[in-house]
Design a protein around this motif. Structure first.
Motif, PDB file in Angstrom:
ATOM      1  N   CYS A  90       0.841  -1.202   0.000  1.00 41.22           N
ATOM      2  CA  CYS A  90       0.000   0.000   0.000  1.00 41.22           C
ATOM      3  C   CYS A  90       0.878   1.256   0.000  1.00 41.22           C
ATOM      4  CB  CYS A  90      -0.906  -0.010   1.222  1.00 41.22           C
ATOM      5  SG  CYS A  90      -2.033  -1.423   1.297  1.00 41.22           S
ATOM      6  N   PRO A  91       0.303   2.410  -0.336  1.00 41.50           N
ATOM      7  CA  PRO A  91       1.083   3.659  -0.333  1.00 41.50           C
ATOM      8  C   PRO A  91       1.285   4.188   1.074  1.00 41.50           C
ATOM      9  CG  PRO A  91      -1.178   4.094  -0.996  1.00 41.50           C
ATOM     10  CD  PRO A  91      -1.067   2.605  -0.863  1.00 41.50           C
ATOM     11  N   ALA A  92       2.117   3.477   1.838  1.00 43.82           N
ATOM     12  CA  ALA A  92       2.261   3.755   3.273  1.00 43.82           C
ATOM     13  C   ALA A  92       3.671   4.118   3.702  1.00 43.82           C
ATOM     14  CB  ALA A  92       1.814   2.518   4.056  1.00 43.82           C
ATOM     15  N   TRP A  93       4.641   4.061   2.795  1.00 43.75           N
ATOM     16  CA  TRP A  93       6.042   3.935   3.195  1.00 43.75           C
ATOM     17  C   TRP A  93       6.884   5.194   3.054  1.00 43.75           C
ATOM     18  CZ3 TRP A  93       6.830  -0.637   5.489  1.00 43.75           C
ATOM     19  CH2 TRP A  93       5.876  -1.624   5.247  1.00 43.75           C
ATOM     20  N   GLU A  94       6.471   6.099   2.209  1.00 48.28           N
ATOM     21  CA  GLU A  94       7.339   7.197   1.786  1.00 48.28           C
ATOM     22  C   GLU A  94       7.716   8.157   2.917  1.00 48.28           C
ATOM     23  OE1 GLU A  94       9.536   7.689  -0.887  1.00 48.28           O
ATOM     24  OE2 GLU A  94       7.862   7.771  -2.280  1.00 48.28           O
ATOM     25  N   ARG A  95       6.756   8.558   3.728  1.00 47.66           N
ATOM     26  CA  ARG A  95       7.036   9.556   4.767  1.00 47.66           C
ATOM     27  C   ARG A  95       8.040   9.043   5.782  1.00 47.66           C
ATOM     28  NH1 ARG A  95       1.795   9.821   3.510  1.00 47.66           N
ATOM     29  NH2 ARG A  95       1.056  11.814   2.662  1.00 47.66           N
ATOM     30  N   ALA A  96       7.840   7.806   6.219  1.00 42.31           N
ATOM     31  CA  ALA A  96       8.762   7.239   7.211  1.00 42.31           C
ATOM     32  C   ALA A  96      10.164   7.111   6.641  1.00 42.31           C
ATOM     33  CB  ALA A  96       8.244   5.885   7.685  1.00 42.31           C
ATOM     34  N   TYR A  97      10.265   6.657   5.397  1.00 39.10           N
ATOM     35  CA  TYR A  97      11.585   6.526   4.782  1.00 39.10           C
ATOM     36  C   TYR A  97      12.269   7.887   4.672  1.00 39.10           C
ATOM     37  CZ  TYR A  97      15.267   5.013   1.601  1.00 39.10           C
ATOM     38  OH  TYR A  97      16.489   4.741   1.049  1.00 39.10           O
TER      39      TYR A  97
END
Length: 283
Positions: free
Chosen positions: A231-238
């Motif tokens: 899902c589109p869940a990963w970008e901010r944390a990375y």
């Protein structure tokens, strides 16, 4: 309701990037349509509806409020009244014993309500609740120190929802000079890497989860359901942990290589994080 929130946010971003006022006007049209007609939000999922959609409208409204002069005072007041009189009562008391993604969703939108309406009391309460409050959605309670998530035994899409909502909340707080990302020895980081490692095909340690109020949930085995559904869940944390803090996130990097660009393909998630976080290929 949720789709229109994503549309308003998309229009606001496109206005900001392209400086074509047609996009700003379309966002305002969406605000007005709901502010002038919405009377209540009902049924069992009402908190989740407001929690997942509200953040989209409010981020759009924040952009328009500060960058476009065409949102007249009367219409803006109607939108503000809808937010505080119809949305806020639905989520203000939280859902502390529900699955953790519920209050993670509620919290991100409550933080946005506090910022948009300049209500520091609402914002501070949401920050405290999402850090170590008595709710399954708090960072302290959603993750074990290993990174195992409260819903890891349920299915991986719901885990990604909880991760994404808490990352949105952490990003909102970061922009207000509050570090939720680092809470409890970077517990959110551990949750992302744990889940990404499992979704990458590796095995991870797992025990039956015990909630903050002592209830065992989902059984002793990690769920393989939706293990391959990224899902589109990963970008901010990375972006935060890797780009800002220089922390290695090898498994999360594998996820964003498959999920980029994060757009509007899943309405539960805050869209366009590839654009708003970095806009660059993974290094």
């Amino acid at each position: 309701f949720v789709r229109d929130g994503a549309a308003a946010y998309t229009m606001a971003l496109q206005w900001y990037v392209e400086e074509d006022k047609a996009y700003a006007e379309k966002a305002i049209e969406i605000f007005n349509a709901w502010a002038q007609t919405l009377e209540s939000v009902v049924n069992h999922n009402r908190q989740l509806k407001v929690g997942t959609a509200g953040i989209k409208y409010l981020n759009a409204a924040e952009i328009i409020k500060h960058t476009y002069k065409g949102w007249n005072a009367k219409d803006r007041k109607a939108f503000e009244d809808m937010v505080i009189n119809i949305w806020y009562p639905v989520i203000k008391d939280w859902t502390p014993r529900y699955n953790g993604n519920w209050d993670a969703a509620n919290g991100q939108t409550l933080m946005c309500i506090g910022i948009f309406l300049d209500r520091r009391d609402i914002f501070d309460t949401a920050c405290k609740q999402l850090t170590d409050g008595n709710t399954n959605g708090a960072i302290k309670n959603y993750f074990y120190e290993s990174g195992q998530c409260q819903e890891s035994g349920r299915d991986q899409q719901h885990v990604q929802m909880g991760l994404a909502f808490l990352a949105c909340a952490a990003e909102i707080a970061w922009n207000q000079d509050i570090d939720l990302y680092g809470a409890f020895d970077n517990r959110l980081y551990k949750g992302f890497e744990y889940t990404a490692r499992y979704m990458s095909g590796e095995e991870v340690p797992h025990v039956q989860y015990i909630t903050w109020f002592g209830k065992p949930v989902y059984g002793p085995e990690i769920s393989s359901k939706q293990r391959e559904k990224i899902c589109p869940a990963w970008e901010r944390a990375y972006h935060h942990y890797h780009d800002r803090k220089g922390m290695d996130m090898p498994y999360t990097r594998k996820m964003i290589q498959k999920s980029r660009p994060e757009g509007t393909d899943n309405q539960s998630f805050m869209p366009w994080a590839s654009l708003t976080s970095v806009g660059l290929p993974a290094r």
